[in-house]
Motif scaffolding. Sequence first.
Motif, PDB file in Angstrom:
ATOM      1  N   ASN A   1      18.596  -0.275 -55.500  1.00 18.60           N
ATOM      2  CA  ASN A   1      19.668   0.602 -55.964  1.00 18.60           C
ATOM      3  C   ASN A   1      20.515  -0.132 -57.002  1.00 18.60           C
ATOM      4  N   THR A   2      21.322   0.626 -57.723  1.00 16.37           N
ATOM      5  CA  THR A   2      22.267   0.025 -58.661  1.00 16.37           C
ATOM      6  C   THR A   2      23.652   0.022 -58.035  1.00 16.37           C
ATOM      7  N   GLU A   3      24.520  -0.831 -58.547  1.00 10.76           N
ATOM      8  CA  GLU A   3      25.849  -0.969 -57.961  1.00 10.76           C
ATOM      9  C   GLU A   3      26.644   0.325 -58.052  1.00 10.76           C
ATOM     10  N   ASP A   4      26.584   1.004 -59.201  1.00  9.49           N
ATOM     11  CA  ASP A   4      27.366   2.233 -59.377  1.00  9.49           C
ATOM     12  C   ASP A   4      26.912   3.319 -58.416  1.00  9.49           C
ATOM     13  N   VAL A   5      25.606   3.483 -58.284  1.00  7.63           N
ATOM     14  CA  VAL A   5      25.090   4.529 -57.401  1.00  7.63           C
ATOM     15  C   VAL A   5      25.373   4.181 -55.944  1.00  7.63           C
ATOM     16  N   PHE A   6      25.226   2.920 -55.584  1.00 10.22           N
ATOM     17  CA  PHE A   6      25.483   2.508 -54.203  1.00 10.22           C
ATOM     18  C   PHE A   6      26.950   2.716 -53.852  1.00 10.22           C
ATOM     19  N   ASP A   7      27.854   2.430 -54.773  1.00 14.34           N
ATOM     20  CA  ASP A   7      29.288   2.617 -54.510  1.00 14.34           C
ATOM     21  C   ASP A   7      29.647   4.088 -54.327  1.00 14.34           C
TER      22      ASP A   7
ATOM     23  N   GLU B   1      21.265  11.556 -59.095  1.00 12.25           N
ATOM     24  CA  GLU B   1      22.046  10.438 -59.622  1.00 12.25           C
ATOM     25  C   GLU B   1      21.416   9.078 -59.336  1.00 12.25           C
ATOM     26  N   TRP B   2      20.344   9.100 -58.580  1.00  8.09           N
ATOM     27  CA  TRP B   2      19.708   7.832 -58.213  1.00  8.09           C
ATOM     28  C   TRP B   2      19.157   7.120 -59.442  1.00  8.09           C
TER      29      TRP B   2
END
Length: 289
Positions: free
Chosen positions: A32-38, A48-49
């Motif tokens: 995952n990416t940081e923005d999506v995980f947050d 949005e994944w």
Amino acid sequence: MGLFDWIILAMLIVYTTLLLSFLLFGLFTSLNTEDVFDKKIYFPFSKEWTWGVSNYINVFKAFKVTETLSNHQQITAGFFQMALNSILFSGITAFSHTACIFLVAYVTSKFPYAFSKAVYTFVIVAMVVPIVGGTPSQIVIMRALRLNENLLGAALVSFNFRGMYFLVVYAVVQALSKDYAEAAYLDGAGEWTVMTKIMLPLALPTVSTIFLITFIENWNSYGFILVFLKSYPTLSYGVFKMSLENVNGMDHATMRMASAILVAVPVFILYMIFHDKIMKNVTMGGVKE
């Protein structure tokens, strides 16, 4: 199948499902990416994944550990150096521990004298009675003998026969057929030849399984590195430090999980290669009556 069997089967299914769900969560978190995980999007079922494959590339580049030793010397180890340290530490300690277990189990089972029975009793008592406060004294002894911060000290500390594995090897060696050994004695073989050329190969399925299990245990362990061997930081120790502090900007959950997955991959590969040996029953060998 009876009711009890169905209950056990249901419990195993629930347990396995939970383990797989945790594994999948960790795997998807690492991708995952940081923005999506947050945004609390943890699985790739949303528009949005965004796949964060670069997390693994960043781990290879930025995953470094810097330690200050007791002599005020500072060392820095990158990912591949920590991987090499993990292999050395796990291999040396697993070999030392397994060798000691087999040697003591062979002697005590083959020569059932009073001292052998005392050793067997000591192992059982040591498993039952909790040993509290052993680490501080061990630290003092290791430093006095200058065995800390080197792999020789790790090998010597691991050269012990305490634990359940001793009882397993003891039972296996005791159950081995003595016909081969007696034939070797008649041909003039000594005790060392009988032990290494006959008994050890017969017990090798069990001994190799214990070696692999101990290797995996030490691969995942960071406690010994933290106390005695900071000059050889391993991958598990690096992940431990990352969980406590920011290591080169890798303080986000996605990066930490990517590093944890990379640490687990070698163990997974090791299991896939040797799972037949790990699950294999002990082959006693046979002599026709």
